[in-house]
Design a protein around this motif. Structure first.
Motif, PDB file in Angstrom:
ATOM      1  N   LEU A   1      -1.327   1.665   9.627  1.00  0.00           N
ATOM      2  CA  LEU A   1      -2.769   1.876   9.673  1.00  0.00           C
ATOM      3  C   LEU A   1      -3.377   1.087  10.826  1.00  0.00           C
ATOM      4  CD1 LEU A   1      -2.005   2.944   6.854  1.00  0.00           C
ATOM      5  CD2 LEU A   1      -4.182   2.060   6.016  1.00  0.00           C
ATOM      6  N   THR A   2      -4.474   1.592  11.350  1.00  0.00           N
ATOM      7  CA  THR A   2      -5.139   0.993  12.507  1.00  0.00           C
ATOM      8  C   THR A   2      -6.151  -0.052  12.068  1.00  0.00           C
ATOM      9  OG1 THR A   2      -4.927   3.117  13.662  1.00  0.00           O
ATOM     10  CG2 THR A   2      -6.482   1.521  14.586  1.00  0.00           C
TER      11      THR A   2
ATOM     12  N   PRO B   1      -3.387  -3.205   6.673  1.00  0.00           N
ATOM     13  CA  PRO B   1      -3.697  -1.950   5.982  1.00  0.00           C
ATOM     14  C   PRO B   1      -4.819  -2.059   4.961  1.00  0.00           C
ATOM     15  CG  PRO B   1      -1.538  -2.805   5.332  1.00  0.00           C
ATOM     16  CD  PRO B   1      -1.977  -3.607   6.514  1.00  0.00           C
ATOM     17  N   LEU B   2      -4.953  -3.201   4.310  1.00  0.00           N
ATOM     18  CA  LEU B   2      -5.983  -3.328   3.275  1.00  0.00           C
ATOM     19  C   LEU B   2      -7.390  -3.408   3.845  1.00  0.00           C
ATOM     20  CD1 LEU B   2      -4.289  -5.709   0.673  1.00  0.00           C
ATOM     21  CD2 LEU B   2      -4.558  -3.224   0.565  1.00  0.00           C
ATOM     22  N   ALA B   3      -7.514  -3.479   5.170  1.00  0.00           N
ATOM     23  CA  ALA B   3      -8.841  -3.433   5.776  1.00  0.00           C
ATOM     24  C   ALA B   3      -9.464  -2.048   5.643  1.00  0.00           C
ATOM     25  CB  ALA B   3      -8.764  -3.843   7.245  1.00  0.00           C
ATOM     26  N   GLN B   4      -8.637  -1.051   5.332  1.00  0.00           N
ATOM     27  CA  GLN B   4      -9.143   0.295   5.065  1.00  0.00           C
ATOM     28  C   GLN B   4      -9.145   0.533   3.556  1.00  0.00           C
ATOM     29  OE1 GLN B   4      -7.814   3.608   7.478  1.00  0.00           O
ATOM     30  NE2 GLN B   4      -6.898   2.229   9.000  1.00  0.00           N
ATOM     31  N   LYS B   5     -10.302   0.885   3.016  1.00  0.00           N
ATOM     32  CA  LYS B   5     -10.403   1.107   1.575  1.00  0.00           C
ATOM     33  C   LYS B   5      -9.483   2.229   1.106  1.00  0.00           C
ATOM     34  CE  LYS B   5     -15.199  -0.512   1.256  1.00  0.00           C
ATOM     35  NZ  LYS B   5     -16.601  -0.149   0.907  1.00  0.00           N
ATOM     36  N   SER B   6      -9.234   3.189   1.972  1.00  0.00           N
ATOM     37  CA  SER B   6      -8.398   4.324   1.583  1.00  0.00           C
ATOM     38  C   SER B   6      -6.923   3.958   1.482  1.00  0.00           C
ATOM     39  CB  SER B   6      -8.581   5.472   2.570  1.00  0.00           C
ATOM     40  OG  SER B   6      -9.882   6.015   2.465  1.00  0.00           O
ATOM     41  N   CYS B   7      -6.569   2.729   1.855  1.00  0.00           N
ATOM     42  CA  CYS B   7      -5.184   2.290   1.677  1.00  0.00           C
ATOM     43  C   CYS B   7      -4.786   2.304   0.211  1.00  0.00           C
ATOM     44  CB  CYS B   7      -5.014   0.884   2.254  1.00  0.00           C
ATOM     45  SG  CYS B   7      -3.334   0.226   2.122  1.00  0.00           S
TER      46      CYS B   7
ATOM     47  N   SER C   1      -1.488  -9.229   5.474  1.00  0.00           N
ATOM     48  CA  SER C   1      -1.656 -10.555   6.065  1.00  0.00           C
ATOM     49  C   SER C   1      -1.933 -11.645   5.040  1.00  0.00           C
ATOM     50  CB  SER C   1      -2.815 -10.518   7.059  1.00  0.00           C
ATOM     51  OG  SER C   1      -4.042 -10.286   6.373  1.00  0.00           O
ATOM     52  N   GLY C   2      -2.365 -11.278   3.859  1.00  0.00           N
ATOM     53  CA  GLY C   2      -2.753 -12.280   2.864  1.00  0.00           C
ATOM     54  C   GLY C   2      -4.176 -12.758   3.021  1.00  0.00           C
TER      55      GLY C   2
ATOM     56  N   GLY D   1      -5.512  -7.703  -5.309  1.00  0.00           N
ATOM     57  CA  GLY D   1      -5.628  -7.395  -6.725  1.00  0.00           C
ATOM     58  C   GLY D   1      -5.732  -5.925  -7.057  1.00  0.00           C
ATOM     59  N   GLY D   2      -6.254  -5.112  -6.122  1.00  0.00           N
ATOM     60  CA  GLY D   2      -6.431  -3.697  -6.404  1.00  0.00           C
ATOM     61  C   GLY D   2      -5.236  -2.829  -6.072  1.00  0.00           C
ATOM     62  N   VAL D   3      -4.169  -3.438  -5.569  1.00  0.00           N
ATOM     63  CA  VAL D   3      -2.985  -2.674  -5.178  1.00  0.00           C
ATOM     64  C   VAL D   3      -2.239  -2.192  -6.412  1.00  0.00           C
ATOM     65  CG1 VAL D   3      -0.762  -2.814  -3.988  1.00  0.00           C
ATOM     66  CG2 VAL D   3      -2.782  -3.926  -3.009  1.00  0.00           C
TER      67      VAL D   3
END
Length: 224
Positions: free
Chosen positions: A40-41, A86-92, A111-112, A117-119
């Motif tokens: 993801l970008t 990747p978690l910077a994008q909500k659609s991840c 990156s931590g 928690g939502g994964v």
């Protein structure tokens, strides 16, 4: 970045993608497995040793269905969602869930710095703890430590002896090896692999030494 609301149809979920490619997993306990990587970008961090700076900008938007179709076309059992961050994008999050629903062994490299928690709990979360020499120590979200399970892995990329000593302290202070697998990796060009291996053995640390298999095979070639 996608702002798709929870519960949206797959057609409405969009992700900004830098690349999707099939290679060998080069890191973590999954190293060596043929894997499809979904990169993801975008990333809010700027670690000194980053080797994927090309993923900070650019990319193209694709629907969730398009991403899933391309992943399936490679015929691999393992999928790694990475970045950037990747978690910077909500659609991840819906992407990870959809990959799990499709029966893949799914890992997430993060990156931590953001909440894990939502994964989806079926995902193997490979979470970094940024060291002092990374330049991003202040970005560590230490609350993530309490969310780690034996399914997950915690990674330290070490640039120096000082980084190693800091990581060893974190290992003891938070009893990290009792929570999940812990990975100690050397930053290429900054810390010799042999030095790190010797320190781990001498200190009898309950961690897994790792080197980046893909770099040993293909160097810094993009998409490998």
């Amino acid at each position: 970045m996608s702002n798709t609301a929870p519960g949206s149809s797959p057609e409405a979920v969009r992700l900004k993608i830098t690349e999707i490619f099939h290679s060998l997993q080069g890191e973590s306990s999954l190293a060596g497995w043929p894997t499809v990587f979904v990169r993801l970008t975008g990333c809010p961090l700027r670690c000194h040793y980053c080797d994927t700076t090309y993923s900070f900008h650019g990319g193209e938007y694709r629907s969730l269905e398009q991403v899933l179709a391309e992943v399936a076309s490679h015929g691999a059992r393992h999928v790694c969602v990475t970045g950037g961050e990747p978690l910077a994008q909500k659609s991840c999050l819906p992407l990870l869930k959809s990959l799990c629903d499709a029966g893949y062994v799914v890992s997430l490299e993060t990156s931590g710095a953001l909440d894990i928690g939502g994964v989806d709990p079926r995902v193997i979360r490979v979470v970094d703890l940024k060291t002092p020499d990374s330049g991003e120590l202040a970005k560590n979200r230490l609350a993530n430590i309490d969310l780690l399970t034996p399914r997950d892995e915690l990674k330290f990329v070490l640039c120096s002896r000082a980084d190693y000593d800091w990581a060893r302290g974190m290992l003891a202070e938070h009893r990290l090896a009792e929570r999940c697998g812990v990975l100690f990796s050397h930053a290429h060009g900054q810390l010799a692999a042999r030095d790190l291996a010797d320190w781990i053995v001498a200190d009898r640390l309950p961690v897994r030494f790792q080197t980046q298999l893909h770099k040993a095979l293909w160097g810094n070639e993009q998409g490998r």
